[in-house]
Design a protein around this motif. Sequence first.
Motif, mmCIF file in Angstrom:
data_model
loop_
_atom_site.group_PDB
_atom_site.id
_atom_site.type_symbol
_atom_site.label_atom_id
_atom_site.label_comp_id
_atom_site.label_asym_id
_atom_site.label_seq_id
_atom_site.Cartn_x
_atom_site.Cartn_y
_atom_site.Cartn_z
ATOM 1 N N VAL A 97 43.947 56.931 39.019
ATOM 2 C CA VAL A 97 44.958 57.870 39.498
ATOM 3 C C VAL A 97 45.883 57.071 40.405
ATOM 4 C CG1 VAL A 97 45.399 59.996 40.769
ATOM 5 C CG2 VAL A 97 43.304 59.768 39.416
ATOM 6 N N GLY A 98 47.145 56.918 39.992
ATOM 7 C CA GLY A 98 48.028 56.002 40.688
ATOM 8 C C GLY A 98 47.784 54.583 40.204
ATOM 9 N N ALA A 99 48.673 53.681 40.573
ATOM 10 C CA ALA A 99 48.535 52.295 40.135
ATOM 11 C C ALA A 99 49.211 51.360 41.123
ATOM 12 C CB ALA A 99 49.149 52.112 38.748
ATOM 13 N N PRO A 100 48.569 50.226 41.426
ATOM 14 C CA PRO A 100 49.177 49.256 42.343
ATOM 15 C C PRO A 100 50.540 48.791 41.838
ATOM 16 C CG PRO A 100 46.878 48.724 41.945
ATOM 17 C CD PRO A 100 47.234 49.803 40.973
ATOM 18 N N GLY A 101 51.529 48.891 42.701
ATOM 19 C CA GLY A 101 52.848 48.401 42.353
ATOM 20 C C GLY A 101 53.640 49.308 41.435
ATOM 21 N N ASP B 68 42.945 47.456 40.683
ATOM 22 C CA ASP B 68 42.833 46.500 41.782
ATOM 23 C C ASP B 68 41.417 46.514 42.361
ATOM 24 O OD1 ASP B 68 44.597 45.039 44.188
ATOM 25 O OD2 ASP B 68 42.892 46.180 44.923
ATOM 26 N N GLY B 69 40.944 47.694 42.731
ATOM 27 C CA GLY B 69 39.576 47.822 43.203
ATOM 28 C C GLY B 69 39.280 47.161 44.523
ATOM 29 N N GLY B 70 40.320 46.989 45.348
ATOM 30 C CA GLY B 70 40.095 46.418 46.666
ATOM 31 C C GLY B 70 40.112 44.915 46.712
ATOM 32 N N ALA B 71 40.410 44.269 45.582
ATOM 33 C CA ALA B 71 40.457 42.804 45.547
ATOM 34 C C ALA B 71 41.897 42.348 45.667
ATOM 35 C CB ALA B 71 39.847 42.285 44.246
ATOM 36 N N PRO B 72 42.252 41.596 46.672
ATOM 37 C CA PRO B 72 43.638 41.139 46.838
ATOM 38 C C PRO B 72 44.144 40.437 45.579
ATOM 39 C CG PRO B 72 42.349 40.610 48.784
ATOM 40 C CD PRO B 72 41.375 41.110 47.747
ATOM 41 N N GLY B 73 45.382 40.731 45.235
ATOM 42 C CA GLY B 73 45.964 40.135 44.041
ATOM 43 C C GLY B 73 46.203 41.152 42.945
ATOM 44 N N ALA B 74 45.766 42.388 43.159
ATOM 45 C CA ALA B 74 46.017 43.472 42.201
ATOM 46 C C ALA B 74 45.610 43.088 40.786
ATOM 47 C CB ALA B 74 47.479 43.900 42.244
ATOM 48 N N SER B 75 44.427 42.545 40.643
ATOM 49 C CA SER B 75 43.944 42.168 39.325
ATOM 50 C C SER B 75 42.646 42.893 39.054
ATOM 51 C CB SER B 75 43.718 40.652 39.255
ATOM 52 O OG SER B 75 43.151 40.288 38.011
ATOM 53 N N GLU B 76 42.600 43.674 37.970
ATOM 54 C CA GLU B 76 41.382 44.407 37.662
ATOM 55 C C GLU B 76 40.290 43.447 37.205
ATOM 56 O OE1 GLU B 76 41.785 47.044 34.246
ATOM 57 O OE2 GLU B 76 43.537 45.921 33.633
ATOM 58 N N GLU B 77 39.080 43.969 37.146
ATOM 59 C CA GLU B 77 37.936 43.141 36.789
ATOM 60 C C GLU B 77 38.043 42.729 35.324
ATOM 61 O OE1 GLU B 77 33.142 43.283 37.736
ATOM 62 O OE2 GLU B 77 34.389 45.070 37.944
ATOM 63 N N LEU B 78 38.158 41.421 35.076
ATOM 64 C CA LEU B 78 38.427 40.917 33.737
ATOM 65 C C LEU B 78 37.330 39.972 33.266
ATOM 66 C CD1 LEU B 78 42.228 40.069 34.183
ATOM 67 C CD2 LEU B 78 41.250 42.133 33.135
ATOM 68 N N SER B 79 37.178 39.906 31.950
ATOM 69 C CA SER B 79 36.228 38.987 31.329
ATOM 70 C C SER B 79 36.846 37.587 31.260
ATOM 71 C CB SER B 79 35.918 39.471 29.911
ATOM 72 O OG SER B 79 37.050 39.281 29.073
ATOM 73 N N PRO B 80 36.053 36.572 30.916
ATOM 74 C CA PRO B 80 36.630 35.224 30.743
ATOM 75 C C PRO B 80 37.729 35.203 29.684
ATOM 76 C CG PRO B 80 34.246 35.095 30.914
ATOM 77 C CD PRO B 80 34.585 36.559 30.824
ATOM 78 N N GLY C 297 30.596 58.498 42.042
ATOM 79 C CA GLY C 297 31.447 58.344 43.214
ATOM 80 C C GLY C 297 32.899 58.159 42.864
ATOM 81 N N MET C 298 33.689 57.939 43.899
ATOM 82 C CA MET C 298 35.116 57.656 43.783
ATOM 83 C C MET C 298 35.452 56.476 44.684
ATOM 84 S SD MET C 298 36.854 59.916 41.790
ATOM 85 C CE MET C 298 38.528 60.044 42.421
ATOM 86 N N PHE C 299 36.311 55.616 44.180
ATOM 87 C CA PHE C 299 36.875 54.543 44.990
ATOM 88 C C PHE C 299 38.360 54.825 45.132
ATOM 89 C CE2 PHE C 299 39.348 50.706 45.397
ATOM 90 C CZ PHE C 299 38.675 49.976 46.359
ATOM 91 N N GLY C 300 38.900 54.603 46.311
ATOM 92 C CA GLY C 300 40.323 54.837 46.496
ATOM 93 C C GLY C 300 40.910 53.984 47.588
ATOM 94 N N ASP C 301 42.192 53.738 47.443
ATOM 95 C CA ASP C 301 42.919 52.947 48.425
ATOM 96 C C ASP C 301 44.134 53.757 48.876
ATOM 97 O OD1 ASP C 301 44.156 51.078 49.960
ATOM 98 O OD2 ASP C 301 44.312 49.539 48.410
ATOM 99 N N TYR D 160 40.225 46.767 53.633
ATOM 100 C CA TYR D 160 40.649 46.254 52.331
ATOM 101 C C TYR D 160 40.485 44.729 52.291
ATOM 102 C CZ TYR D 160 43.715 45.010 48.419
ATOM 103 O OH TYR D 160 44.217 44.498 47.250
ATOM 104 N N GLY D 161 39.883 44.241 51.207
ATOM 105 C CA GLY D 161 39.688 42.814 51.031
ATOM 106 C C GLY D 161 38.354 42.303 51.497
ATOM 107 N N SER D 162 37.618 43.100 52.315
ATOM 108 C CA SER D 162 36.307 42.645 52.790
ATOM 109 C C SER D 162 35.219 42.882 51.744
ATOM 110 C CB SER D 162 35.940 43.350 54.096
ATOM 111 O OG SER D 162 35.810 44.743 53.897
ATOM 112 N N ASP D 163 35.515 43.676 50.744
ATOM 113 C CA ASP D 163 34.609 43.907 49.624
ATOM 114 C C ASP D 163 35.481 44.359 48.462
ATOM 115 O OD1 ASP D 163 32.332 44.114 48.092
ATOM 116 O OD2 ASP D 163 31.236 45.348 49.525
ATOM 117 N N ALA D 164 34.922 44.428 47.264
ATOM 118 C CA ALA D 164 35.702 44.829 46.098
ATOM 119 C C ALA D 164 34.801 45.517 45.091
ATOM 120 C CB ALA D 164 36.389 43.622 45.463
ATOM 121 N N ILE D 165 35.398 46.365 44.283
ATOM 122 C CA ILE D 165 34.638 47.142 43.312
ATOM 123 C C ILE D 165 33.951 46.234 42.290
ATOM 124 C CG2 ILE D 165 36.438 47.482 41.583
ATOM 125 C CD1 ILE D 165 34.174 50.231 43.003
ATOM 126 N N LYS D 166 34.452 45.009 42.101
ATOM 127 C CA LYS D 166 33.839 44.092 41.144
ATOM 128 C C LYS D 166 32.502 43.549 41.634
ATOM 129 C CE LYS D 166 36.435 40.032 42.729
ATOM 130 N NZ LYS D 166 37.420 39.000 42.308
#
Length: 701
Positions: free
Chosen positions: A77-81, A148-160, A278-282, A428-434
């Motif tokens: 719900v919503g999106a970074p940037g 984003d999930g709380g990780a600086p750089g607005a990058s979702e959790e990605l595979s190799p 649960g819910m995660f939100g920023d 924000y940035g001290s932990d991340a959803i990943k």
Amino acid sequence: MKNKIFMVIVLLLITSFAFGQKQFQEESPKKWTQNKINNYYKTMDLNRLANIERPTRRSEVMMGNSIRTLVYDFGSVGAPGREPSIEWPKYSKHGYGYEFGPLVGIEVPIDTSGYFLPYIDKDGEKIVDVDNARYDTTLFIISDGLIDGGAPGASEELSPENEPWGWEPLPGYANEEGGSLALLTKPQSWPSHWDSWPGTYKANASTSDEAIFYVMDDRFNREFPFYPFQGNKDVGGMGLRVQVRAYQWANVLASDAIFFVYEITNTTENDYEKVVFGMFGDPHIGGSNDFSDDYAYFDTEINMVYGYDGDNRGEWGGKTGYFGYSFLESPGNPYDGIDNDGDGMIDESMFNGIDDDGDWNVETDDVGMDGIGPEDPSYIAPDEGEGDGIPTAGDRFDPTKPGEPNFDTSDLDEADQIGLTSFNAYQYGSDAIKNDKSIWNRLQPSTLIGEENAFTDIAQNADNVFLYGSGYFPLKAGDTKRFSVALLMGEDSYDLFNTANVVQRIYDSGYRFAKPPDKPELSAVAGDGQVKLYWDDVAEKSWDPVYGFDFQGYAIYRSTDPGFNEVHTITDNNGIATFWKPIVRFDLDDGIKGESYVGVNGLHYNLGYDTGLQHEFIDTTVTNGVQYYYAICSYDIGDTTGTIEVPPSECTKTINKDAYTGVIQYDINTVGVIPQAASPGISNPGISESGIVHTGPASGT
């Protein structure tokens, strides 16, 4: 020979199910219902899993009331940037969120091959106390759809391979040729096999003014060496399927809220014993560049988490409001023998095939799987289960078959809810959803009354994120659990808590809230110093699922901003803007006029002055060259009995202006015009009777 054996088995299963359906009150209802669900889901989802191509992601803007936000069909719900991202009031450029989204966490024991290992003790006996279980490896898996999930750089959790790990939409729930997910007010976004909108409690009906529907699963969450389906290492995740609905009401009581309902189904043969939702939100209270001074709080009495801006001033230079999420419905635990929600029922469930609270009424509720009775204007003919004298549950894989009222998923009282059990609002940035294991630990619930261990690490006057949950509970093979949350906005804490109480009432009524009349279709012709408006009479024939035929009149609004914020000026006795100021009203000449029966904090809606209805209006108070936006809103009379206390409802007035392209989309009851003088040499059109021959018996001119 094998085909014959298969047909015999199918016939036996059908016969057995039919017998069980008729005898469910006498013959172990939980057992036959669970077996039915397990077999059904196993077959359906294994067929769906045959196609493991990554689907197309879609989004839509919800703007059915004062909140305007992007919603994605992979949970976010919503999106970074991106804008609008929880914008309130809409078109104000006052964004309150970076992103929010649902998550599910499960403790998973696996064997050395990566398959689910039942919870067993050293003697090989299955146990429930997973903390004392002995198995090869334990994984803590979080499935989410956050960008984003709380990780600086607005990058979702990605595979190799640079592919997202998390929720992805299931095909078949949106128009495959369109670019948006299924939206109530946009039939062109619906899948081709939908003849009508899949109502929550009856087919072809929605009590909300705006709604979204989509389905997602976690098959692409391949982060861990765990395979939920035996023999299939192409599918990751935990075998979870999530059906999602979102609702908005324009009625002033609920105009600052969006409801989200998540139904999570375990489509595997695995009995997961330790699960948390649960819910995660920023939140960005104050705007996308004013987020470092936010405060966060929670209230376990009403199951709400909320926050506000430290200096009460946004990046736009003006006052900020309060932002919150209310946990309306948490998962239930129908296996622990405890009355978790204190309602006098033990281990009740919305998915067990039992009328736990005994409120299904054969006289009024025996209307069949489509939920539509003969008194409904949309009723056509009897359908499956109608008039058979026993409750009929809905089909969880077919949203057009919601089931009969006051039974299973149509009865919100049948859930042994455990409530809000954890809340973190860390920096924000001290932990991340990943970081799955860390997030799992943060979602650890309180176990004792008054214990606050699960409500910790709350950063104040900071750029904090919200992480809140409800758990633990088992999610056995074939089980479905539901949780519902409401995104809330308020001008201050009083306004926010007042809205929280209203949305709880809407939930308690089964989302059967007052619905305004249908929208009239508006046309406009701009002229020299004037604008002519024309509309149809479709609203006068519309039917409210709560109050029946209750159309009362039309209100016409004019604004120079597409959000009509400049005319949102009529305040209640707390000074909170509540109603919009129209330029004119036309209402039924029926003796019903003046103030409405039900008010809002001392303010009563103006029902009109018995002017009589019209279907055209000429506005001569405009200035040439100015861009104007018009809306015609049909409204009803509201509650006149004092039993439900709902004020009159107006239909929505939505104009969607893309924040980046500037492209404007109008709803059928809104227009945009610029009045101006005619160019030199242009003659105004006219009609002359010269040459017209009158024939026939008509006497008109």
